[in-house]
Design a protein around this motif. Structure first.
Motif, PDB file in Angstrom:
ATOM      1  N   VAL A 260     -23.415 -59.161   7.080  1.00 42.15           N
ATOM      2  CA  VAL A 260     -23.235 -58.045   6.146  1.00 42.15           C
ATOM      3  C   VAL A 260     -22.672 -56.824   6.870  1.00 42.15           C
ATOM      4  O   VAL A 260     -21.784 -56.138   6.364  1.00 42.15           O
ATOM      5  CB  VAL A 260     -24.588 -57.735   5.456  1.00 42.15           C
ATOM      6  N   SER A 261     -23.177 -56.574   8.072  1.00 43.09           N
ATOM      7  CA  SER A 261     -22.719 -55.372   8.784  1.00 43.09           C
ATOM      8  C   SER A 261     -21.268 -55.506   9.239  1.00 43.09           C
ATOM      9  O   SER A 261     -20.579 -54.515   9.435  1.00 43.09           O
ATOM     10  CB  SER A 261     -23.633 -55.066   9.972  1.00 43.09           C
ATOM     11  N   GLU A 262     -20.790 -56.742   9.406  1.00 40.19           N
ATOM     12  CA  GLU A 262     -19.381 -56.948   9.783  1.00 40.19           C
ATOM     13  C   GLU A 262     -18.448 -56.799   8.582  1.00 40.19           C
ATOM     14  O   GLU A 262     -17.249 -56.639   8.728  1.00 40.19           O
ATOM     15  CB  GLU A 262     -19.189 -58.351  10.379  1.00 40.19           C
ATOM     16  N   ASN A 263     -19.010 -56.931   7.370  1.00 40.08           N
ATOM     17  CA  ASN A 263     -18.192 -56.874   6.142  1.00 40.08           C
ATOM     18  C   ASN A 263     -18.836 -55.938   5.109  1.00 40.08           C
ATOM     19  O   ASN A 263     -19.135 -56.361   3.986  1.00 40.08           O
ATOM     20  CB  ASN A 263     -18.080 -58.286   5.516  1.00 40.08           C
ATOM     21  N   PRO A 264     -19.075 -54.657   5.469  1.00 43.27           N
ATOM     22  CA  PRO A 264     -19.870 -53.813   4.560  1.00 43.27           C
ATOM     23  C   PRO A 264     -19.269 -53.670   3.161  1.00 43.27           C
ATOM     24  O   PRO A 264     -19.979 -53.840   2.168  1.00 43.27           O
ATOM     25  CB  PRO A 264     -19.945 -52.469   5.283  1.00 43.27           C
TER      26      PRO A 264
ATOM     27  N   VAL B 254     -27.922 -60.514   8.304  1.00 42.44           N
ATOM     28  CA  VAL B 254     -27.785 -59.047   8.409  1.00 42.44           C
ATOM     29  C   VAL B 254     -26.521 -58.700   9.200  1.00 42.44           C
ATOM     30  O   VAL B 254     -25.752 -57.806   8.823  1.00 42.44           O
ATOM     31  CB  VAL B 254     -29.047 -58.432   9.081  1.00 42.44           C
ATOM     32  N   ARG B 255     -26.279 -59.455  10.282  1.00 42.30           N
ATOM     33  CA  ARG B 255     -25.091 -59.167  11.102  1.00 42.30           C
ATOM     34  C   ARG B 255     -23.811 -59.460  10.298  1.00 42.30           C
ATOM     35  O   ARG B 255     -22.826 -58.734  10.398  1.00 42.30           O
ATOM     36  CB  ARG B 255     -25.123 -60.020  12.384  1.00 42.30           C
TER      37      ARG B 255
END
Lengths: 272, 57
Positions: free
Chosen positions: A206-210, A203-204
């Motif tokens: 993905v959130s760093e590379n939306p 999840v982290r």
């Protein structure tokens, strides 16, 4: 070696996430293509298996047409875990040799234990989605639909607000499953970490590379749509391509310190 | 049924918020927003293509 247990994602000193531009997706696909060509039939066999499962599900949908939309999307949810063997083949090729079915069997035998909890979660999400979809379609399709084309015709021409809600709900479920799984299975296969840590790390990532991850998700959706449109035959080529490319996505996104989080060696793999 | 579906959507949003909180994922909301918009657009295009292919009005 005990699995790393922690409340949140993997510690920052063990795992660094690279921020990559959306164009990197093309490099993952190119690497996946090279893997698939070099490995050959063990890769295509995965595609053939998925193609046959897809045909079986399509035949089931002809009998119970309300299941069709749920089954099509549930197929995407369990896709990552069927690709475990493809990740193992890419990993072996990275180390300079081309593996066969023995590597795939080994990956399933030993990674199976670590992946069991996560795979059960994916399967549970997929089954829940099939049930919710069938229930909602049954509720908002208020005409007699005797065949799949009749159901599609109805769904595509109605203006029900419930259909819009169904698509929003479906997108939210798909986004959550994608974020929880995009690097989880390669990570669980390669490093001895807990399922919870692997999911939160995914999840982290993905959130760093939306934006990059949305482009990657669109590629996977387009490959699935093309495979469905060709009567499942497209899966024979596109499933191994996406599977191998997913391994390269994991490699590219995750920079892992071998001292902090050692790799599971081939010997440990075999002794599991 | 509208309320039931809205409730399910709300529950999914709670799961997403909880995941973002536990994983310290700062821009997870941005990803979800992009994802839902992109797939909404893709769904709209797919619907138009299928309508055109099967000549459904």
């Amino acid at each position: 070696m005990p699995a790393i247990e922690c409340e949140g994602p993997l510690p920052a000193n063990a795992f660094r996430i690279r921020q990559l531009p959306p164009g990197r997706v093309l490099a993952w696909l190119a690497s996946g293509w090279r893997d698939m060509r070099a490995i050959g039939w063990p890769s295509y066999l995965h595609g053939l298996f998925v193609c046959l499962v897809g045909i079986a599900l399509a035949l089931l949908s002809l009998e119970a047409s309300l299941l069709v939309l749920g089954l099509a999307s549930a197929f995407v949810l369990v896709g990552p875990f069927l690709a475990t063997g493809l990740y193992a083949l890419s990993r072996r090729r990275e180390r300079g040799s081309v593996g066969g079915l023995d590597i795939v069997v080994l990956a399933w035998r030993c990674a199976g234990r670590r992946l069991l909890a996560f795979n059960l979660l994916l399967l549970g999400a997929a089954l829940a989605w099939v049930a919710i979809s069938a229930l909602l379609l049954g509720l908002f399709v208020n005409v007699e639909t005797t065949s799949l084309p009749a159901l599609l015709r109805y769904v595509l021409t109605q203006d029900s607000v419930h259909f819009l809600q169904w698509t929003v709900l479906g997108s939210l479920v798909a986004a959550t499953v994608f974020a929880c799984s995009v690097i989880t299975i390669p990570l669980l296969m390669e490093r001895d970490v807990s399922t919870r840590s692997a999911i939160l790390t995914s999840v982290r990532t993905v959130s760093e590379n939306p934006l990059t991850m949305v482009v990657w998700a669109i590629c996977i959706a387009a490959a699935t749509a093309a495979s469905l449109a060709t009567g499942m035959l497209g899966f024979i080529l596109l499933y191994p391509l996406i599977g191998h490319a997913s391994w390269h996505a994991y490699r590219d996104l995750a920079e892992i310190d071998d001292q902090e989080l050692p790799q599971i060696t081939d010997d440990q793999f075999e002794n599991h | 049924m509208t309320w039931g579906l809205t409730g399910l959507i709300g529950y999914m949003l709670f799961i997403i918020w909880n995941l973002a909180r536990k994983s310290n994922a700062g821009r997870f909301g941005t990803f979800i927003l992009f994802f839902v918009l992109a797939f909404g657009m893709l769904g709209f295009i797919a619907k138009s293509v299928i309508q055109w292919l099967f000549e459904i009005d």
